[in-house]
Design a protein around this motif. Structure first.
Motif, PDB file in Angstrom:
ATOM      1  N   ASP A   1     -14.012 -21.427  -9.191  1.00 15.96           N
ATOM      2  CA  ASP A   1     -13.964 -21.760 -10.548  1.00 15.96           C
ATOM      3  C   ASP A   1     -12.672 -21.330 -11.064  1.00 15.96           C
ATOM      4  O   ASP A   1     -12.374 -21.614 -12.288  1.00 15.96           O
ATOM      5  N   ALA A   2     -11.888 -20.710 -10.256  1.00 15.95           N
ATOM      6  CA  ALA A   2     -10.460 -20.149 -10.712  1.00 15.95           C
ATOM      7  C   ALA A   2      -9.330 -19.833  -9.751  1.00 15.95           C
ATOM      8  O   ALA A   2      -9.843 -20.081  -8.737  1.00 15.95           O
ATOM      9  N   PRO A   3      -8.365 -20.338 -10.195  1.00 14.11           N
ATOM     10  CA  PRO A   3      -7.152 -20.086  -9.377  1.00 14.11           C
ATOM     11  C   PRO A   3      -6.975 -18.715  -8.644  1.00 14.11           C
ATOM     12  O   PRO A   3      -7.484 -17.856  -9.291  1.00 14.11           O
ATOM     13  N   PRO A   4      -6.444 -18.444  -7.169  1.00 11.24           N
ATOM     14  CA  PRO A   4      -6.394 -17.148  -6.874  1.00 11.24           C
ATOM     15  C   PRO A   4      -5.414 -16.072  -7.848  1.00 11.24           C
ATOM     16  O   PRO A   4      -4.367 -16.729  -8.545  1.00 11.24           O
ATOM     17  N   GLU A   5      -6.099 -15.017  -7.861  1.00 10.44           N
ATOM     18  CA  GLU A   5      -5.577 -13.954  -8.806  1.00 10.44           C
ATOM     19  C   GLU A   5      -5.404 -12.762  -8.040  1.00 10.44           C
ATOM     20  O   GLU A   5      -6.378 -12.278  -7.391  1.00 10.44           O
ATOM     21  N   SER A   6      -4.268 -11.964  -8.269  1.00 10.94           N
ATOM     22  CA  SER A   6      -3.999 -10.865  -7.704  1.00 10.94           C
ATOM     23  C   SER A   6      -3.692  -9.570  -8.570  1.00 10.94           C
ATOM     24  O   SER A   6      -2.971  -9.852  -9.607  1.00 10.94           O
ATOM     25  N   SER A   7      -4.473  -8.470  -8.444  1.00  8.86           N
ATOM     26  CA  SER A   7      -4.097  -7.458  -9.370  1.00  8.86           C
ATOM     27  C   SER A   7      -3.066  -6.711  -8.952  1.00  8.86           C
ATOM     28  O   SER A   7      -2.366  -6.714  -7.897  1.00  8.86           O
ATOM     29  N   PRO A   8      -2.358  -6.195 -10.019  1.00  6.50           N
ATOM     30  CA  PRO A   8      -1.357  -5.130  -9.597  1.00  6.50           C
ATOM     31  C   PRO A   8      -1.598  -4.033  -8.696  1.00  6.50           C
ATOM     32  O   PRO A   8      -2.711  -3.827  -8.564  1.00  6.50           O
ATOM     33  N   LYS A   9      -0.869  -3.119  -8.231  1.00 11.97           N
ATOM     34  CA  LYS A   9      -1.303  -2.021  -7.303  1.00 11.97           C
ATOM     35  C   LYS A   9      -1.565  -0.976  -8.313  1.00 11.97           C
ATOM     36  O   LYS A   9      -0.836  -0.452  -9.200  1.00 11.97           O
ATOM     37  N   TYR A  10      -2.933  -0.513  -7.899  1.00  8.41           N
ATOM     38  CA  TYR A  10      -3.302   0.502  -9.074  1.00  8.41           C
ATOM     39  C   TYR A  10      -3.060   2.020  -8.313  1.00  8.41           C
ATOM     40  O   TYR A  10      -3.505   1.984  -7.162  1.00  8.41           O
ATOM     41  N   GLU A  11      -2.450   2.781  -8.931  1.00  7.27           N
ATOM     42  CA  GLU A  11      -2.396   4.111  -8.393  1.00  7.27           C
ATOM     43  C   GLU A  11      -3.033   5.257  -9.020  1.00  7.27           C
ATOM     44  O   GLU A  11      -2.873   5.165 -10.544  1.00  7.27           O
TER      45      GLU A  11
ATOM     46  N   VAL B   1      -6.946  -3.793  -0.455  1.00  5.90           N
ATOM     47  CA  VAL B   1      -6.453  -2.551   0.492  1.00  5.90           C
ATOM     48  C   VAL B   1      -6.422  -1.244  -0.416  1.00  5.90           C
ATOM     49  O   VAL B   1      -6.123  -1.438  -1.461  1.00  5.90           O
ATOM     50  N   ASN B   2      -6.686  -0.359   0.591  1.00  9.57           N
ATOM     51  CA  ASN B   2      -6.931   1.051  -0.090  1.00  9.57           C
ATOM     52  C   ASN B   2      -6.210   2.121   0.847  1.00  9.57           C
ATOM     53  O   ASN B   2      -6.068   1.799   1.932  1.00  9.57           O
ATOM     54  N   ARG B   3      -5.588   2.988  -0.028  1.00 10.71           N
ATOM     55  CA  ARG B   3      -4.830   4.011   0.859  1.00 10.71           C
ATOM     56  C   ARG B   3      -4.995   5.512   0.222  1.00 10.71           C
ATOM     57  O   ARG B   3      -5.031   5.417  -1.140  1.00 10.71           O
ATOM     58  N   VAL B   4      -5.238   6.409   1.172  1.00  7.08           N
ATOM     59  CA  VAL B   4      -5.636   7.738   0.564  1.00  7.08           C
ATOM     60  C   VAL B   4      -4.177   8.925   1.385  1.00  7.08           C
ATOM     61  O   VAL B   4      -4.416   8.373   2.290  1.00  7.08           O
ATOM     62  N   ARG B   5      -3.833   9.676   0.446  1.00 13.42           N
ATOM     63  CA  ARG B   5      -2.971  10.729   0.882  1.00 13.42           C
ATOM     64  C   ARG B   5      -3.140  12.144   0.367  1.00 13.42           C
ATOM     65  O   ARG B   5      -3.116  11.943  -0.956  1.00 13.42           O
ATOM     66  N   GLY B   6      -3.729  13.086   1.031  1.00 17.25           N
ATOM     67  CA  GLY B   6      -3.822  14.366   0.286  1.00 17.25           C
ATOM     68  C   GLY B   6      -3.990  15.396   1.532  1.00 17.25           C
ATOM     69  O   GLY B   6      -3.762  15.287   2.633  1.00 17.25           O
ATOM     70  N   GLU B   7      -4.182  16.655   0.867  1.00 14.44           N
ATOM     71  CA  GLU B   7      -4.276  18.047   1.845  1.00 14.44           C
ATOM     72  C   GLU B   7      -5.255  18.740   1.151  1.00 14.44           C
ATOM     73  O   GLU B   7      -5.649  18.909  -0.039  1.00 14.44           O
ATOM     74  N   ASN B   8      -6.093  19.669   1.917  1.00  9.96           N
ATOM     75  CA  ASN B   8      -7.095  20.675   1.563  1.00  9.96           C
ATOM     76  C   ASN B   8      -6.891  21.780   2.464  1.00  9.96           C
ATOM     77  O   ASN B   8      -6.432  21.829   3.758  1.00  9.96           O
ATOM     78  N   PHE B   9      -7.744  22.750   2.456  1.00  5.16           N
ATOM     79  CA  PHE B   9      -7.827  23.979   3.470  1.00  5.16           C
ATOM     80  C   PHE B   9      -9.308  24.033   3.870  1.00  5.16           C
ATOM     81  O   PHE B   9     -10.264  23.524   3.129  1.00  5.16           O
TER      82      PHE B   9
END
Length: 449
Positions: A254-264, A211-219
């Motif tokens: 080969d391995a049980p499910p693994e979730s990453s932390p939310k990277y910001e 899951v990805n999210r982007v928030r920003g502004e420009n001119f």
């Protein structure tokens, strides 16, 4: 492991995609996106905000896009030439709202001024890629034959909401600007399975959801010079520095499910410059040419676990294979006049090189595009339609099979990719020609008598 898979996924999805930051509207699309120096309808701010200064009546605009794309991978071999992969093809089609705006011209300080509020879909990531192929041994010592199935689903978009304005300082010179709010949200679900055709090895699989999210502004800043026979447009899109969030979940045989932390982290989208010229050799003819430069080497992502890397190949600035690009768009429009209406005929061609490329092959990804369009326009209603077809072929690296094997720089296999895409754009622009009646209606609605 999760972080490595997360980064590899984004790089693979960029291959063959078109990241040119064009504006919207079927009229511009029919002229192969050569519109920086024209920009005289409701889609103007998406091309050159200074073009809004040419609008002297309120305009409501809406644009839809239907897109179809096919991708083909062929002649892939492992780097050691021990195995070959059969050809694979995938295709998808999607229809979505592309652009909506309202432009209102006024007079301030004796100068014509136009304001516009707009929403635009910059990138659409709604597609599904299903690929099945075989790995065949070519020489002794090669891995045994296997069947590889992948299913990649991407859903979401990057949208821009903008507030724009333009002022005509003189009858010839207009300046404009827009403040753009970037909002992006998309998901990626990738599944791969590896099934040996012979031998004792058991089937294996790996699934990655991101899951990805982007928030920003420009001119965006624009300038336009207009004369009876020609016009000149300049555009500067400032760099975007936005917040970026991503999170992944991995499951495998080969391995049980693994979730990453939310990277910001931080996403930097580079600045761009555009130069356009339009020439009117006869009353009913317009010929336009645009040059657009994008600083893709500065398209970078910063996450705490990796630091700054290029958005296309996930390599640091001193190692990235990403290149800066100069796109060339040329188009023409001819008007056939009737009683109270006109029917335009538009056509054009474009050369649209892409910044991202394989760090291993270093092969250029260059899209060629042909376009044609027409419409039915009156003084108050404009309906336009355009069709674009673009294609590219290039050598690329690939890590077929279970994700995470190999790397972007040293892929398992090398071969050819063929990308083909068509777009159908439909535009409807409503122009309020009787502004006095509009003002009277507004006064009645809000109690002004």
């Amino acid at each position: 492991m999760v972080v490595a898979l997360l980064l590899g996924s984004s790089s693979a999805s960029a291959q063959g995609a078109n990241f040119n930051r064009t504006g919207s509207g079927a009229r511009a699309a029919g002229m192969a996106n050569a519109f920086i120096a024209v920009s005289d309808d409701g889609s103007a701010a998406s091309w050159n905000p200074a073009g809004l200064g040419q609008l002297r009546k309120p305009e409501l605009s809406i644009v839809s896009t239907t897109v179809g794309q096919s991708l083909r991978a062929q002649n892939f071999r492992t780097r050691d030439d021990l195995s070959a992969f059969t050809s694979a093809r995938s295709a998808y089609q999607n229809t979505y709202l592309d652009f909506a705006s309202l432009a209102v011209p006024v007079t301030l300080g004796g100068k014509p001024v136009t304001f516009q509020g707009a929403w635009r879909r910059l990138y659409t990531f709604d597609y599904r890629e299903v690929v099945s192929l075989n790995r065949e041994p070519l020489a002794p010592g090669a891995p045994p034959a296997a069947r590889i199935d992948t299913n990649n689903d991407t859903l979401g978009s990057v949208d821009i909401a903008s507030i724009a304005g333009a002022v005509k300082l003189t009858p010839r010179l207009a300046l404009g600007a827009s403040f753009n709010f970037w909002r992006g949200h998309w998901t990626e679900d990738d599944f791969a399975s590896h099934t040996p055709v012979t031998g004792p090895d058991a089937p294996s699989f790996l699934s990655v959801s991101q899951v990805n999210r982007v928030r920003g502004e420009n001119f965006s800043l624009g300038l336009m010079l207009t004369y009876p026979r020609w016009s000149l447009g300049l555009l500067h899109q400032t760099a975007l520095r936005s917040d970026f969030e991503t999170q992944a979940r991995v499951a495998s045989s080969d391995a049980p499910p693994e979730s990453s932390p939310k990277y910001e982290g931080t996403l930097r989208f580079p600045r761009a410059f555009g130069l356009g010229g339009a020439w009117r050799p006869a009353t009913r003819w317009t010929v336009a040419l645009d040059l657009t430069w994008d600083n893709w080497k500065k398209a970078e992502l910063d996450l705490p676990v990796i630091g700054w890397v290029n958005l296309f190949d996930n390599l640091p600035a001193d190692l990235t294979a990403t290149r800066n690009t100069l796109a060339v768009n040329a188009g023409a429009e001819h008007i056939f006049a009737g009683e109270g209406f006109v029917v335009p005929l538009r056509f054009g061609v474009a050369w649209e090189p892409q910044g991202g490329r394989s760090p291993y092959t270093l092969d250029a990804v260059n899209h060629t595009m042909l376009a044609a369009g027409t419409g039915y326009n009156t003084n108050s209603v404009k309906f336009d339609a355009a069709f674009q077809y673009r294609w590219a072929r290039f050598r690329d690296g690939a890590n077929f099979g279970i994700p995470g094997i190999g790397s972007v720089v040293l892929p398992l296999a090398v071969g050819e990719r063929d990308s083909r895409e068509w777009r159908l754009k439909l535009s409807l622009i409503l122009r309020v020609t009787d502004t006095d009646k509009l003002h009277r209606t507004i006064r009645r609605v809000f109690g002004g008598g």
